[in-house]
Design a protein around this motif. Structure first.
Motif, PDB file in Angstrom:
ATOM      1  N   LEU A 113       0.867  -1.181   0.000  1.00  0.00           N
ATOM      2  CA  LEU A 113       0.000   0.000   0.000  1.00  0.00           C
ATOM      3  C   LEU A 113       0.903   1.231   0.000  1.00  0.00           C
ATOM      4  O   LEU A 113       1.268   1.754   1.048  1.00  0.00           O
ATOM      5  CB  LEU A 113      -0.938  -0.010   1.218  1.00  0.00           C
ATOM      6  CG  LEU A 113      -1.913   1.163   1.380  1.00  0.00           C
ATOM      7  CD1 LEU A 113      -2.689   1.414   0.101  1.00  0.00           C
ATOM      8  CD2 LEU A 113      -2.853   0.910   2.542  1.00  0.00           C
ATOM      9  N   ASP A 114       1.267   1.673  -1.190  1.00  0.00           N
ATOM     10  CA  ASP A 114       2.132   2.842  -1.317  1.00  0.00           C
ATOM     11  C   ASP A 114       1.246   4.082  -1.330  1.00  0.00           C
ATOM     12  O   ASP A 114       0.458   4.282  -2.254  1.00  0.00           O
ATOM     13  CB  ASP A 114       2.950   2.764  -2.606  1.00  0.00           C
ATOM     14  CG  ASP A 114       4.002   3.843  -2.666  1.00  0.00           C
ATOM     15  OD1 ASP A 114       4.720   4.005  -1.658  1.00  0.00           O
ATOM     16  OD2 ASP A 114       4.101   4.531  -3.695  1.00  0.00           O
ATOM     17  N   GLY A 115       1.386   4.886  -0.293  1.00  0.00           N
ATOM     18  CA  GLY A 115       0.482   6.011  -0.081  1.00  0.00           C
ATOM     19  C   GLY A 115      -0.409   5.779   1.120  1.00  0.00           C
ATOM     20  O   GLY A 115      -1.578   6.169   1.133  1.00  0.00           O
ATOM     21  N   THR A 116       0.151   5.156   2.156  1.00  0.00           N
ATOM     22  CA  THR A 116      -0.624   4.834   3.357  1.00  0.00           C
ATOM     23  C   THR A 116      -1.220   6.082   4.000  1.00  0.00           C
ATOM     24  O   THR A 116      -2.374   6.071   4.456  1.00  0.00           O
ATOM     25  CB  THR A 116       0.250   4.090   4.385  1.00  0.00           C
ATOM     26  OG1 THR A 116       0.690   2.856   3.823  1.00  0.00           O
ATOM     27  CG2 THR A 116      -0.515   3.802   5.659  1.00  0.00           C
ATOM     28  N   THR A 117      -0.457   7.166   4.039  1.00  0.00           N
ATOM     29  CA  THR A 117      -0.976   8.397   4.652  1.00  0.00           C
ATOM     30  C   THR A 117      -2.179   8.909   3.886  1.00  0.00           C
ATOM     31  O   THR A 117      -3.177   9.345   4.476  1.00  0.00           O
ATOM     32  CB  THR A 117       0.125   9.468   4.713  1.00  0.00           C
ATOM     33  OG1 THR A 117       1.232   8.959   5.465  1.00  0.00           O
ATOM     34  CG2 THR A 117      -0.382  10.735   5.389  1.00  0.00           C
TER      35      THR A 117
END
Length: 264
Positions: free
Chosen positions: A88-92
């Motif tokens: 999950l790249d972009g967790t924030t």
């Protein structure tokens, strides 16, 4: 090795896990956020997605090892093949309800990248390539842009969020870059930034303090789409130095010259 067949299987695996992530995003409870470090967030969604990816990738290539972000598997190195995964790249973005996040999957044969898949989940955009093939977006071949001057370019970058020692230089770099191009964008997913360079939406992307799982798949896509990859010094060791300049190849030197004024 039939890389095309393998890539098709990886695409199906990414789509399956993407469906899980999309479903969870609709009812995510921010009380379930965990902190790996300062501003470094993780959730059960990242961890579950990683376990799903590892389980299914093991089925299609049992002899491969893994480099993963969340360490939900026993990471193994020095195998003939290695998967490099960000579940999950972009967790924030995910945690805050911003709909730009992705799955990033790369395969290395020894030290050579041979496959890359980036799945931008909310737009349903599957970027992929494999050894001997061009890069694709949803079955359509893609290429980097043809902009030959920074004044014509839209650039992407990332902001330091926990390693602040280079922040003053970076702000100076932003200031100069903003004056030289159409604009700077910070989407919040390195994998998506790189995929957008590959398809020509961005003309170039630069960032430092990245990990291999942030950029391995996206960097391969840029290469297969005709782009160039360097670290801030102009070398090829972007994974090792954890900094990257990905471009269409026509504005590489102009960007590197600007970066070198502020980083040495």
């Amino acid at each position: 090795m039939n890389y095309e067949l393998l890539c098709n299987k990886v695409i199906a695996i990414a789509r399956l896990t993407g469906n899980f992530i999309r479903k969870e995003s609709l009812s995510f409870d921010d009380a379930k956020i965990e902190y790996k470090g300062l501003n470094d967030l993780v959730s059960y969604v990242d961890k579950t997605a990683e376990r799903q990816l590892v389980k299914n990738l093991k089925k299609v290539l049992p002899e491969a090892g893994f480099i993963t972000e969340e360490d939900e598997t026993e990471n193994t190195y020095n195998q003939p093949f290695t998967w490099i995964i960000d579940p999950l790249d972009g967790t924030t973005n995910f945690i805050h309800g911003i709909p730009t996040f992705s799955i990033s999957i790369a395969l290395y044969e020894g030290s050579e990248p041979v496959l890359g898949v980036v799945y931008e989940i909310n737009r349903g955009e599957m970027f992929y390539s494999y050894k001997g093939a061009p890069a694709y977006l949803n079955n359509k071949e893609i290429r980097v842009s043809r902009s030959s001057n920074l004044s014509q370019c839209l650039l992407a970058t990332g902001f330091p969020y926990y390693q602040f020692d280079k922040q003053p230089q970076y702000i100076q770099l932003f200031t100069e870059m903003m004056q030289k191009c159409h604009g700077l964008r910070r989407i919040g997913s390195a994998a998506v930034d790189l995929a957008y360079v590959a398809c020509g939406r961005f003309d170039a992307y630069f960032e430092y303090n990245l990990n291999s799982y942030d950029m391995a798949a996206g960097a391969f896509l840029v290469k297969q789409a005709g782009g160039q990859l360097h670290n801030f010094s102009g070398g090829d060791e972007y994974l090792q130095t954890r900094e990257i300049v990905a471009s269409n190849g026509l504005v590489t030197q102009e960007i590197l010259n600007t970066i070198k004024k502020h980083f040495n």
